[in-house]
Design a protein around this motif. Structure first.
Motif, short mmCIF file in Angstrom:
data_model
loop_
_atom_site.label_atom_id
_atom_site.label_comp_id
_atom_site.label_asym_id
_atom_site.label_seq_id
_atom_site.Cartn_x
_atom_site.Cartn_y
_atom_site.Cartn_z
N TYR A 315 0.83 -1.21 0.00
CA TYR A 315 0.00 0.00 0.00
C TYR A 315 0.86 1.26 0.00
N LEU A 316 1.89 1.28 0.82
CA LEU A 316 2.75 2.45 0.91
C LEU A 316 3.45 2.75 -0.41
N TYR A 317 3.77 1.70 -1.16
CA TYR A 317 4.49 1.90 -2.42
C TYR A 317 3.58 1.89 -3.64
N SER A 318 2.27 1.97 -3.40
CA SER A 318 1.32 2.18 -4.49
C SER A 318 1.29 3.66 -4.80
N ALA A 319 0.71 4.03 -5.94
CA ALA A 319 0.59 5.45 -6.28
C ALA A 319 -0.24 6.19 -5.23
N GLU A 320 -1.26 5.53 -4.70
CA GLU A 320 -2.10 6.14 -3.67
C GLU A 320 -1.27 6.48 -2.44
N GLY A 321 -0.51 5.51 -1.94
CA GLY A 321 0.30 5.73 -0.76
C GLY A 321 1.38 6.78 -0.97
N GLN A 322 2.07 6.71 -2.08
CA GLN A 322 3.15 7.64 -2.36
C GLN A 322 2.64 9.08 -2.48
N ASN A 323 1.47 9.25 -3.11
CA ASN A 323 0.90 10.59 -3.23
C ASN A 323 0.41 11.14 -1.90
N LEU A 324 0.00 10.27 -0.99
CA LEU A 324 -0.40 10.75 0.34
C LEU A 324 0.81 11.30 1.09
N TRP A 325 1.97 10.67 0.96
CA TRP A 325 3.18 11.25 1.55
C TRP A 325 3.48 12.61 0.91
N TYR A 329 4.02 16.98 2.24
CA TYR A 329 5.26 17.71 1.91
C TYR A 329 6.51 16.83 1.88
N ALA A 330 6.34 15.51 1.98
CA ALA A 330 7.48 14.61 1.90
C ALA A 330 7.67 14.17 0.45
N ARG A 331 8.91 13.92 0.08
CA ARG A 331 9.23 13.49 -1.28
C ARG A 331 9.27 11.96 -1.32
N PRO A 332 8.30 11.33 -1.99
CA PRO A 332 8.27 9.87 -2.02
C PRO A 332 9.40 9.29 -2.87
N ALA A 333 9.86 8.10 -2.49
CA ALA A 333 10.97 7.47 -3.19
C ALA A 333 10.64 7.19 -4.65
N LEU A 334 9.37 6.95 -4.95
CA LEU A 334 8.96 6.64 -6.32
C LEU A 334 8.60 7.88 -7.12
N MET A 335 8.92 9.04 -6.60
CA MET A 335 8.53 10.29 -7.26
C MET A 335 9.01 10.37 -8.73
N PRO A 336 10.27 10.08 -9.03
CA PRO A 336 10.70 10.14 -10.43
C PRO A 336 9.94 9.17 -11.33
N ALA A 337 9.73 7.93 -10.85
CA ALA A 337 9.02 6.94 -11.64
C ALA A 337 7.57 7.33 -11.85
#
Length: 384
Positions: A315-325, A329-337
């Motif tokens: 869940y955390l590494y889904s697009a939903e989870g990453q966009n919630l971070w 104001y946090a930069r998700p690890a998958l932001m470039p992808a």
């Protein structure tokens, strides 16, 4: 959004007693984490290895609970992540000791091995994730998006991988501070007596550890040399500017820590949160000490709810989870992808604090050496 203390405080007496009582509990039943054909979630190294996402969801729902630790709801939008996971899967997330540090998380894993109240998942400062992996505490697990996580942001054995991060920043209460500092050098000025705080103890807290590293870079140090950071805080203590009060949302709101060295996503969140309360909280990434770091996700090797633990990571590494971070104001690890795939929340990305340049990160060996130096010298640097 309700406020809670950030993840830096050491366990208090009451919490320690609670942990002692919890350690008497029995272990979770093994059959709850096993599929009909005998596959065990505790040894699954991917969702595919367990029979696919549907199988993982089914068993995780059967477990019904996820034990988390040191996740304040106001830290990088974790409240929305927890609520989203619970709503999506019907699994209750129990968060213990939300104000705990990374070291507290590791301590909970080692002290409650085999107990049903042991943490299932961990959110650790990068250097602490490395330590936990070295101690053999983490389960290897590749989330579906594992290949999209940058190589330098993950363990080759998939025992941990970075999730969200940001830059060390200087937060400042403009109503209480005449001129808000924007560099580490300015923090040494005499006008900031008793006003400069860290978010925790750098020997236990990932955010405070990063603050000392950033100060080292500002003082001529490097990833190989954190000593200038220790020297900086020793000087800050000597001239009376450093306050041992650990900055939290409560101390910020009360004016007890009018200048706080902390992650930019936390300081930016404070700026939003306190605007309606009359606090003008300004945020600056210091130009003389640009340090970026991520927190890492990991699964306890002996997680009492191994399927829920693995589903949480998915869940955390889904697009939903990453966009919630990202909304926190946090930069998700998958932001470039995600930007390349067109799944990034562009509105949230546009609100991130401005930073120039491309971030670089200390290696495992550099972080381990820095932790050793801090462990040997921090107390002396800020004592007296």
């Amino acid at each position: 959004m309700s406020l809670s203390l950030p993840r830096t405080a050491a366990l208090g007496v009451a919490t320690a007693l609670a942990l002692s009582a919890l350690s008497a509990c029995g272990a979770a039943p093994d059959d709850a984490a096993t599929t009909a054909d005998g596959k065990s979630a505790a040894t699954a190294t991917s969702a595919a290895d367990f029979g696919g996402m549907d199988a993982l969801v089914k068993v995780a729902r059967k477990e019904g609970t996820l034990n988390a630790i040191a996740l304040p709801r106001d830290w990088a939008n974790y409240g929305a992540l927890i609520d989203g996971f619970e709503k999506k899967y019907g699994i209750e997330v129990e968060v213990e000791n939300p104000d705990g540090s990374s070291q507290d998380e590791i301590n909970a894993v080692t002290s409650r091995k085999g107990q049903d109240r042991a943490p299932d998942v961990l959110d650790l400062g990068s250097s602490f994730a490395l330590s936990a992996a070295e101690q053999g505490l983490l389960a290897p697990y590749r989330v579906a998006a594992f290949d999209d996580i940058p190589e330098e942001q993950k363990d080759a054995k998939a025992r941990w991988y970075n999730d969200y991060g940001g830059y060390v920043s200087i937060g400042c209460d403009a109503a209480r501070v005449k001129k808000c500092p924007t560099t580490f050098q300015e923090l040494l000025d005499g006008e900031y007596k008793g006003q400069v705080a860290l978010n925790g103890n750098p020997t236990k807290s990932g955010s405070a550890f990063a603050g000392v590293y950033a100060a080292a870079l500002a003082g001529g140090g490097s990833f190989d040399d954190i000593q200038p950071g220790l020297d900086f805080f020793a000087e800050l203590k000597k001239n009376g500017n450093y306050t041992p009060v650990e900055s939290t949302p409560a101390t910020v709101e009360k004016g007890e820590t009018p200048i706080s060295i902390d992650w930019d996503y936390l300081n930016a969140g404070y700026a939003d949160e306190f605007k309606s309360k009359g606090v003008d909280w300004q945020v600056a990434v210091p130009t003389d000490g640009v340090f970026s770091q991520y927190y890492s996700q990991a699964i306890n090797k002996d997680a009492p709810h191994p399927a829920a633990a693995r589903l949480w990571q998915e869940y955390l590494y889904s697009a939903e989870g990453q966009n919630l971070w990202l909304k926190g104001y946090a930069r998700p690890a998958l932001m470039p992808a995600m930007e390349q795939a067109g799944t990034l929340d562009k509105t949230a990305a546009a609100k991130l604090p401005d930073v120039s340049g491309t971030p670089s990160f200390p290696t495992e060996a550099q972080q381990n050496e820095a932790k050793t130096v801090l462990g040997q010298g921090w107390a002396k640097a800020v004592s007296g």
